[in-house]
Every structure is written in C-alpha cells, then in structure tokens.
Design a protein around this motif. Structure first.
Motif, PDB file in Angstrom:
ATOM      1  N   LYS A  67      34.304  30.197  40.334  1.00  0.00           N
ATOM      2  CA  LYS A  67      35.864  30.958  40.294  1.00  0.00           C
ATOM      3  C   LYS A  67      35.451  32.342  40.298  1.00  0.00           C
ATOM      4  O   LYS A  67      34.541  33.244  39.605  1.00  0.00           O
ATOM      5  CB  LYS A  67      36.274  30.352  38.938  1.00  0.00           C
ATOM      6  CG  LYS A  67      36.469  29.032  38.790  1.00  0.00           C
ATOM      7  CD  LYS A  67      37.160  28.488  37.574  1.00  0.00           C
ATOM      8  CE  LYS A  67      37.604  27.201  37.527  1.00  0.00           C
ATOM      9  NZ  LYS A  67      38.525  26.643  35.972  1.00  0.00           N
ATOM     10  N   VAL A  68      36.216  32.949  40.958  1.00  0.00           N
ATOM     11  CA  VAL A  68      36.429  34.470  40.889  1.00  0.00           C
ATOM     12  C   VAL A  68      37.866  34.905  40.231  1.00  0.00           C
ATOM     13  O   VAL A  68      38.986  34.473  41.005  1.00  0.00           O
ATOM     14  CB  VAL A  68      36.327  34.977  42.380  1.00  0.00           C
ATOM     15  CG1 VAL A  68      36.426  36.656  42.234  1.00  0.00           C
ATOM     16  CG2 VAL A  68      35.000  34.630  43.022  1.00  0.00           C
ATOM     17  N   TRP A  69      37.745  35.532  39.082  1.00  0.00           N
ATOM     18  CA  TRP A  69      39.060  36.191  38.602  1.00  0.00           C
ATOM     19  C   TRP A  69      39.185  37.685  38.992  1.00  0.00           C
ATOM     20  O   TRP A  69      38.464  38.504  38.910  1.00  0.00           O
ATOM     21  CB  TRP A  69      38.786  36.168  36.966  1.00  0.00           C
ATOM     22  CG  TRP A  69      38.533  34.439  36.600  1.00  0.00           C
ATOM     23  CD1 TRP A  69      37.227  34.011  36.541  1.00  0.00           C
ATOM     24  CD2 TRP A  69      39.557  33.989  35.618  1.00  0.00           C
ATOM     25  NE1 TRP A  69      37.546  32.639  36.001  1.00  0.00           N
ATOM     26  CE2 TRP A  69      38.906  32.743  35.519  1.00  0.00           C
ATOM     27  CE3 TRP A  69      40.779  34.198  35.345  1.00  0.00           C
ATOM     28  CZ2 TRP A  69      39.390  31.578  34.657  1.00  0.00           C
ATOM     29  CZ3 TRP A  69      41.338  32.997  34.608  1.00  0.00           C
ATOM     30  CH2 TRP A  69      40.676  31.958  34.288  1.00  0.00           C
ATOM     31  N   ALA A 112      37.858  43.825  30.016  1.00  0.00           N
ATOM     32  CA  ALA A 112      39.189  43.518  30.282  1.00  0.00           C
ATOM     33  C   ALA A 112      39.494  44.054  31.649  1.00  0.00           C
ATOM     34  O   ALA A 112      40.442  44.869  31.969  1.00  0.00           O
ATOM     35  CB  ALA A 112      40.428  44.113  29.173  1.00  0.00           C
ATOM     36  N   SER A 113      38.469  43.836  32.651  1.00  0.00           N
ATOM     37  CA  SER A 113      38.415  44.468  33.990  1.00  0.00           C
ATOM     38  C   SER A 113      38.149  43.258  34.945  1.00  0.00           C
ATOM     39  O   SER A 113      37.750  42.126  34.662  1.00  0.00           O
ATOM     40  CB  SER A 113      37.291  45.577  34.100  1.00  0.00           C
ATOM     41  OG  SER A 113      36.280  44.929  33.808  1.00  0.00           O
ATOM     42  N   ILE A 114      38.249  43.626  36.347  1.00  0.00           N
ATOM     43  CA  ILE A 114      38.043  42.678  37.376  1.00  0.00           C
ATOM     44  C   ILE A 114      37.291  43.254  38.292  1.00  0.00           C
ATOM     45  O   ILE A 114      37.160  44.403  38.417  1.00  0.00           O
ATOM     46  CB  ILE A 114      39.568  42.052  38.024  1.00  0.00           C
ATOM     47  CG1 ILE A 114      40.204  43.362  38.581  1.00  0.00           C
ATOM     48  CG2 ILE A 114      40.138  41.237  37.169  1.00  0.00           C
ATOM     49  CD1 ILE A 114      41.200  43.154  39.516  1.00  0.00           C
ATOM     50  N   PRO A 115      36.468  42.513  38.844  1.00  0.00           N
ATOM     51  CA  PRO A 115      36.214  40.793  39.034  1.00  0.00           C
ATOM     52  C   PRO A 115      35.357  40.323  37.732  1.00  0.00           C
ATOM     53  O   PRO A 115      34.642  41.212  37.212  1.00  0.00           O
ATOM     54  CB  PRO A 115      35.915  40.582  40.262  1.00  0.00           C
ATOM     55  CG  PRO A 115      34.854  41.426  40.391  1.00  0.00           C
ATOM     56  CD  PRO A 115      35.277  42.817  39.909  1.00  0.00           C
ATOM     57  N   THR A 116      35.650  39.076  37.534  1.00  0.00           N
ATOM     58  CA  THR A 116      34.716  38.200  36.840  1.00  0.00           C
ATOM     59  C   THR A 116      34.355  37.042  37.509  1.00  0.00           C
ATOM     60  O   THR A 116      35.275  36.431  37.999  1.00  0.00           O
ATOM     61  CB  THR A 116      35.220  37.775  35.365  1.00  0.00           C
ATOM     62  OG1 THR A 116      35.657  39.065  34.540  1.00  0.00           O
ATOM     63  CG2 THR A 116      34.272  36.895  34.717  1.00  0.00           C
ATOM     64  N   LEU A 117      33.015  36.753  37.543  1.00  0.00           N
ATOM     65  CA  LEU A 117      32.559  35.508  38.154  1.00  0.00           C
ATOM     66  C   LEU A 117      32.260  34.504  37.282  1.00  0.00           C
ATOM     67  O   LEU A 117      31.390  34.701  36.179  1.00  0.00           O
ATOM     68  CB  LEU A 117      31.306  35.675  38.987  1.00  0.00           C
ATOM     69  CG  LEU A 117      30.738  34.567  39.914  1.00  0.00           C
ATOM     70  CD1 LEU A 117      31.548  33.897  41.186  1.00  0.00           C
ATOM     71  CD2 LEU A 117      29.221  34.803  40.348  1.00  0.00           C
ATOM     72  N   GLN A 118      32.719  33.218  37.547  1.00  0.00           N
ATOM     73  CA  GLN A 118      32.262  32.243  36.395  1.00  0.00           C
ATOM     74  C   GLN A 118      31.671  30.828  37.282  1.00  0.00           C
ATOM     75  O   GLN A 118      32.294  30.710  38.167  1.00  0.00           O
ATOM     76  CB  GLN A 118      33.806  31.552  35.855  1.00  0.00           C
ATOM     77  CG  GLN A 118      33.636  30.510  34.862  1.00  0.00           C
ATOM     78  CD  GLN A 118      34.894  30.073  34.394  1.00  0.00           C
ATOM     79  OE1 GLN A 118      36.128  30.489  34.962  1.00  0.00           O
ATOM     80  NE2 GLN A 118      34.872  29.383  33.229  1.00  0.00           N
ATOM     81  N   ASP A 119      30.486  30.814  36.968  1.00  0.00           N
ATOM     82  CA  ASP A 119      29.789  29.843  37.452  1.00  0.00           C
ATOM     83  C   ASP A 119      29.161  28.841  36.498  1.00  0.00           C
ATOM     84  O   ASP A 119      28.291  28.939  35.588  1.00  0.00           O
ATOM     85  CB  ASP A 119      28.262  30.516  37.902  1.00  0.00           C
ATOM     86  CG  ASP A 119      27.489  29.666  38.687  1.00  0.00           C
ATOM     87  OD1 ASP A 119      27.723  28.636  38.784  1.00  0.00           O
ATOM     88  OD2 ASP A 119      26.334  30.074  39.275  1.00  0.00           O
TER      89      ASP A 119
END
Length: 206
Positions: free
Chosen positions: A3-5, A51-58
């Motif tokens: 997921k890429v936020w 509180a920044s972007i992006p965040t990667l969820q693996d």
C-alpha cells in the motif's frame, strides 16, 4: 499487496508509484495529504509520525522517506539496473538522490507555494525572482552533469533520475521564463518517451 499512502500529484509520491510500475509490482494507492487530509489521524501517525507523504505499507512494515522507499523496493525486488550493486555506481546514484532531497526539493516546494498556489496579485515579485534565480543555479548543476552523461548517474536510467524528474517537471511547467538548459530538455524528452513516466509524473501541476 503493498500500500502506498499519499496523493498522486505529490512529487515524492510520484517517484514511489513510478518505481513500483517500473518493477511491475502490484500495489494499492490510498489518497491522503493535501485536500484529502488524514495525515494527523492516529492510525496514520502510527505508521509515519512525521505526518508526511508518502508512506509505504508492506504487511506489518511501514516505511517513510521517498528515496528510502524506492531503494527498499529495488533491493527487495532485486533490481540491480535501477539501483546498481557496484559500490561506486551505487554511490553515484545515491549522491544525486541525496542532492534531489537536500538541495532541490525545498526551493521547488517554495515555488509551488509562492507561484502556483498564491494568486498573482499576492505574490512578492522580488522574492519570486530570487527564488527563480536560485532554481536556475541548481538546474545549471544538473544541466552540466547531463552534458557529460545520458542520465544523472551515467548512461543508464536509474533511481537518480527517478528522484529528480518529478521535481524538475513542475519547474519546467511553471518557470517558462527560464534560461536555456539544453541537456535538461534532452533528458526530460527521453523520459517522456516512457509510457509509465507520462502516466505517473506528467499530471497537472497544482
């Protein structure tokens, strides 16, 4: 699935989505940040306290900092073309990645705030001109490099180009009164031949 936020028109999110597409890795993109909000919600801050972007969820692993994310992706999916194994070649790629974040990102961000998102009548011409001059000096550094090599880290496309191009694109779109930088123009035209680049990076600047 990864997921890429982050919102799609963020330069830092673009490089992550671009990398995933180049690696042919499936992902889910979730809009947060900017008009979408959500960065200060507890579940997001638990993944990314900045509180920044992006965040990667693996799965249960969360990663922030866009350049770190794309290095991680190339390492995980064993892509030694975008991110070479040879120490000198890898350092050359990382040098330009660090330059993009340490030198280029902040004035591009200021450009977006001061020129794109501030009405013309509210802009300070002296500050805007000083910012444009600063950007011209930085782009001259990049142009001088591209006078010597096809891409930033040599004759092969790499993460260095992926880190820099989403920042150069809005500058090209916004600063039309710029000096001539033929090597930047040539490099950008080459990248624009890549369908993934056009789909991910060449979104409206706003």
């Amino acid at each position: 699935m990864l997921k890429v936020w982050g919102r799609k028109n963020s330069s830092n999110v673009k490089k992550v989505l671009w990398c995933l597409k180049e690696l042919n890795v499936p992902y889910e993109q979730i809009d947060v940040g900017g008009p979408f909000g959500g960065l200060n919600e507890a579940n997001y801050l638990a993944m990314n306290p900045n509180a920044s972007i992006p965040t990667l969820q693996d799965d249960d692993f969360a990663l922030w900092e866009s350049n770190t994310i794309i290095r991680y992706l190339c390492t995980k999916y064993d892509n030694n073309t975008l991110y070479p194994i040879d120490p000198k070649q890898r350092a050359n790629v990382e040098k330009w990645m660090d330059w993009s974040n340490g030198s280029l990102f902040s004035p591009i961000q200021q450009m977006m705030i001061m020129i794109v998102r501030t009405p013309k009548e509210q802009q300070n011409p002296e500050i805007v001109n000083a910012l444009k001059e600063k950007l011209n000096k930085l782009i001259k550094i990049a142009d001088d490099q591209l006078a010597k090599t096809t891409y930033f880290a040599g004759d092969a496309f790499s993460l260095a180009d992926m880190a820099i191009a989403p920042l150069v694109y809005p500058w090209l779109e916004v600063c039309k009164d710029r000096p001539n930088f033929p090597h930047i123009e040539r490099w950008f035209a080459q990248l624009s031949e890549r369908p993934i680049f056009r789909d991910i990076v060449l979104l409206p600047v706003n």
